[in-house]
Structure formats: structure tokens, C-alpha cells
Enzyme design. Structure first.
Site, short mmCIF file in Angstrom:
data_model
loop_
_atom_site.label_atom_id
_atom_site.label_comp_id
_atom_site.label_asym_id
_atom_site.label_seq_id
_atom_site.Cartn_x
_atom_site.Cartn_y
_atom_site.Cartn_z
N CYS A 276 0.81 -1.22 0.00
CA CYS A 276 0.00 0.00 0.00
C CYS A 276 0.84 1.27 0.00
O CYS A 276 0.63 2.18 -0.81
CB CYS A 276 -0.99 -0.01 1.16
SG CYS A 276 -0.24 0.05 2.82
N HIS A 324 -2.55 1.22 6.90
CA HIS A 324 -2.95 1.14 5.49
C HIS A 324 -3.11 2.55 4.96
O HIS A 324 -3.44 3.49 5.69
CB HIS A 324 -4.27 0.38 5.34
CG HIS A 324 -4.56 0.03 3.90
ND1 HIS A 324 -3.83 -0.90 3.19
CD2 HIS A 324 -5.49 0.53 3.02
CE1 HIS A 324 -4.31 -0.98 1.95
NE2 HIS A 324 -5.29 -0.12 1.82
N HIS A 336 -5.72 1.96 -4.33
CA HIS A 336 -4.85 1.41 -3.29
C HIS A 336 -4.47 -0.03 -3.63
O HIS A 336 -5.07 -0.66 -4.49
CB HIS A 336 -5.53 1.47 -1.91
CG HIS A 336 -6.66 0.50 -1.73
ND1 HIS A 336 -6.90 -0.14 -0.53
CD2 HIS A 336 -7.62 0.04 -2.58
CE1 HIS A 336 -7.96 -0.94 -0.65
NE2 HIS A 336 -8.41 -0.84 -1.87
#
Length: 362
Positions: A276, A324, A336
Site C-alpha cells: 500500500c 494502510h 490502493h
């Protein structure tokens, strides 16, 4: 690593429609945030089957394992980044040490030459040199030169002492950096083991499911994301979000969206796969703005902005532990790299719990 499972054709069609709509939005001038992004309503789920509740529990357990793997990935990436910086600094120190050693050699040569010159002059005291001198003026000229030579020798010895002190400091700094680098290597190994253990545990849970249960598991995952996004939009979160992308933000979005379809691989920074924060950091690097490597460091070091002021290119940090990150692309959507077994994709910005929004080019 797991593989993305094939979904029914009508789900593939819906996914394709979503992606096409999203890309049309991105291509629009200004990357405005007009109609908030929400995935199309999911098709009606099949009638509950025996064990459906336990399947939901399995989904949550798998999700939790991947979250833990994500946290360990952030720790791994931070240790990797610090190790790289420390290694580069050690190389710089090594160059300084070589230059310092060369300088000391030169200074010692100069000191030796000065000592030899003084020896040739006989090293007589000033009174004796005056008595032996042919004239007072000649003596005074010689004395002045001598004073200059003595000062030069004093300066030379002082510089020699300073250079030797620098070398001692370099050695101390290099030793400390080396120890930190070794500590980071140990952290990396521990994080790597945790990542691999968590991913293996998640994959083992999923591999025990029948094909029909795996398909249903994907459906449950999509349903949970859809419900979270719908609730977020219903809260009015996007009501005042109208920011336009900066030039750098536009370039970052273009880079990130061009990676759609590439697999998530923990620790990866492209070009074939990403995690990520690997995706977001490389996107902004492509836009000419280097940013921290990990989501936690991105949260800590980049300027925070209010949700209402969010614009395309900003980064949304998710979960309480900031493990994240996704890039806002406009209209309530992010791009993402979700987790192992999934590819870089578009998703609703509110499909996960938001912790903060940060801006790399504030």
C-alpha cells in the site's frame, strides 16, 4: 502468496463497469469531486446457507490476519528504509575517513619539512643568532620569517589535531550506525517472519473452504466494503469536499491509477507489484515529491488536512494503527493496494475506517 479467485460473470461485469466509470471521472478536467463515488448496489445475496455465520467469522479472521500482516509490513518497510539510510551514511563516513587520512599524511609531511628546515638553521636561540648575524636588519628579517614559520607550524599542528579528532568521531559515528543497522536487520527478520506466518495462516483458512464458499467469501468482503462506503457517504462526509488536484497531485494520481491490476506484494515498490505505501510513495516520487516510505511515517511527517479540504492526490491513512494508506482520486474514491492475494484497485474512500488525511505537496 494467494491468488485472486475468479468471480461469477455478472460480478466481473459490474466490476468492469465500476472501473470504466472511475477512469472516466479521472480523465475529466480538474479531477473534480462532483458525484461521490459509491460502488453499484451489489446483487442480492443467495439465501443464507447453513454455516453462513461461521463463514462471516472466517472472513473477519482472515481480514484480521491480513491486518496484522500489514502492520508487520509497515515495521519491515521502516526498518528497510532506515537500514538503507544508515548504509548510505556509512559509505559517506568511509569517504570522509579516507579524505581525513590523506589530509593527515599531507600535514605530517609539512610538519616534517618544517622540522628539517629548523634543524638546518641550527636551532640557535635569538640572542646567539643576533651575535652571529652580519647586521641587525638581516637578523630582524630572519626573526620575522622565523616567527611566521613558528606560527605556520603551530597552525599545522592544530589542524593535525583537529583532523585526528574528526577521524575519531567518524569512527564512533560509523560504529553507532553499524549497530543500528544490525538492530534494524534483526527487526526486519522478525517482521518478515511475522508477515509470512500471518499470510500463511490466512491462506490456510481460505484454502480449507470449498469453491462455493470461497466465492461467497469474496462476496462477503465486497458487501462489507459497500456497506461501509454507503454509511460513510450517508453521513455527509463528502458534502463539502470540492478540492481540485494540484499539478503534482494530478501526476501522482495518473501514476497510481496506471498501476491498477498489478498484484499486492508486501515490501514491494514496483514496477511489477506494490504494497500500500509502496504504491503511494512511488506515485508521489513520480510526481517529483519524495515522501516517507511507510503509511505510519506518512502520517507522522506529512501535513494533515481536514476531510472537507481533501483533494485528489492526498493520502488517506486508515485504521487506528495507521497501517494502510490509499490515494484519494476524487468523487469519493481511492486507488490502493489492498492486501496479499488482491491487486491494485479502486475502492470507496470510506470503505475502511479513516484515521487522517495527509497532503504530500502542502
Amino acid at each position: 502468496m494467494g491468488t485472486v479467485k475468479r468471480v461469477p460473470s455478472r460480478r466481473r461485469g459490474a466490476s468492469a463497469l465500476t472501473l470504466l466509470c472511475a477512469m472516466a471521472i479521472l480523465a475529466a478536467p480538474g479531477l473534480t469531486t462532483g458525484a461521490a463515488y459509491a460502488a453499484p448496489s451489489p446483487p442480492a445475496a443467495p439465501a443464507p446457507e447453513p454455516g453462513a455465520k461461521s463463514l462471516e467469522q472466517v472472513r473477519k479472521e482472515i481480514e484480521d490476519l491480513y491486518r496484522q500482516a500489514g502492520s508487520a509490513t509497515d515495521a519491515y518497510n521502516l526498518a528497510e528504509s532506515e537500514t538503507k539510510a544508515q548504509s548510505e551514511r556509512i559509505v559517506e563516513i568511509a569517504k570522509l575517513v579516507v579524505a581525513g587520512q590523506d589530509r593527515i599524511s599531507t600535514l605530517k609531511d609539512r610538519a616534517g619539512a618544517a622540522a628539517r628546515a629548523q634543524y638546518r638553521s641550527g636551532g640557535l636561540p635569538p640572542g646567539a643568532r643576533l651575535a652571529l648575524s652580519g647586521s641587525p636588519s638581516e637578523f630582524l628579517d630572519g626573526a620575522d620569517r622565523l616567527r611566521q614559520g613558528e606560527k605556520a607550524t603551530t597552525d599545522l599542528l592544530a589542524e593535525l589535531t583537529r583532523t585526528q579528532g574528526d577521524l575519531e568521531r567518524y569512527a564512533k559515528d560509523a560504529g553507532a550506525l553499524w549497530q543500528k543497522m544490525e538492530d534494524n536487520r534483526a527487526k526486519k527478520e522478525a517482521a518478515k517472519k511475522e508477515i509470512e506466518d500471518k499470510i500463511k495462516a490466512a491462506e490456510a483458512l481460505e484454502n480449507r473452504l470449498a469453491a462455493e464458499e470461497k466465492a461467497r467469501l469474496i462476496q462477503l468482503e465486497q458487501d462489507a466494503q459497500y456497506q461501509a462506503q454507503t454509511a460513510w457517504l450517508s453521513s455527509g462526509a463528502m458534502k463539502d469536499v470540492k478540492g481540485l488536484a494540484s499539478d503534482a497531485g494530478r501526476r501522482a494520481v495518473q501514476f497510481a491509477t496506471a498501476q491498477i491490476g498489478k498484484p499486492y506484494v508486501w515490501g514491494a515498490e514496483g514496477p511489477g507489484s506494490y504494497d500500500c505505501s509502496g504504491l503511494t510513495s512511488q506515485a508521489w516520487l513520480a510526481a517529483g515529491r519524495p515522501i516517507p516510505r511507510t503509511s505510519q511515517e506518512q502520517l507522522r511527517l506529512l501535513p494533515k488536512v481536514a476531510l472537507k479540504d481533501m483533494r485528489p492526490g492526498d493520502l488517506i491513512i486508515y485504521f487506528d494503527d495507521a497501517t494502510h494508506v490509499g490515494m484519494y482520486v476524487g468523487d469519493g474514491a481511492i486507488v490502493h493496494a489492498p492486501r496479499p492475494g488482491r491487486n491494485v484497485t479502486m475502492a470507496g474512500a470510506g470503505s475502511m475506517p479513516i484515521k487522517a488525511v495527509v497532503r504530500p505537496d502542502a
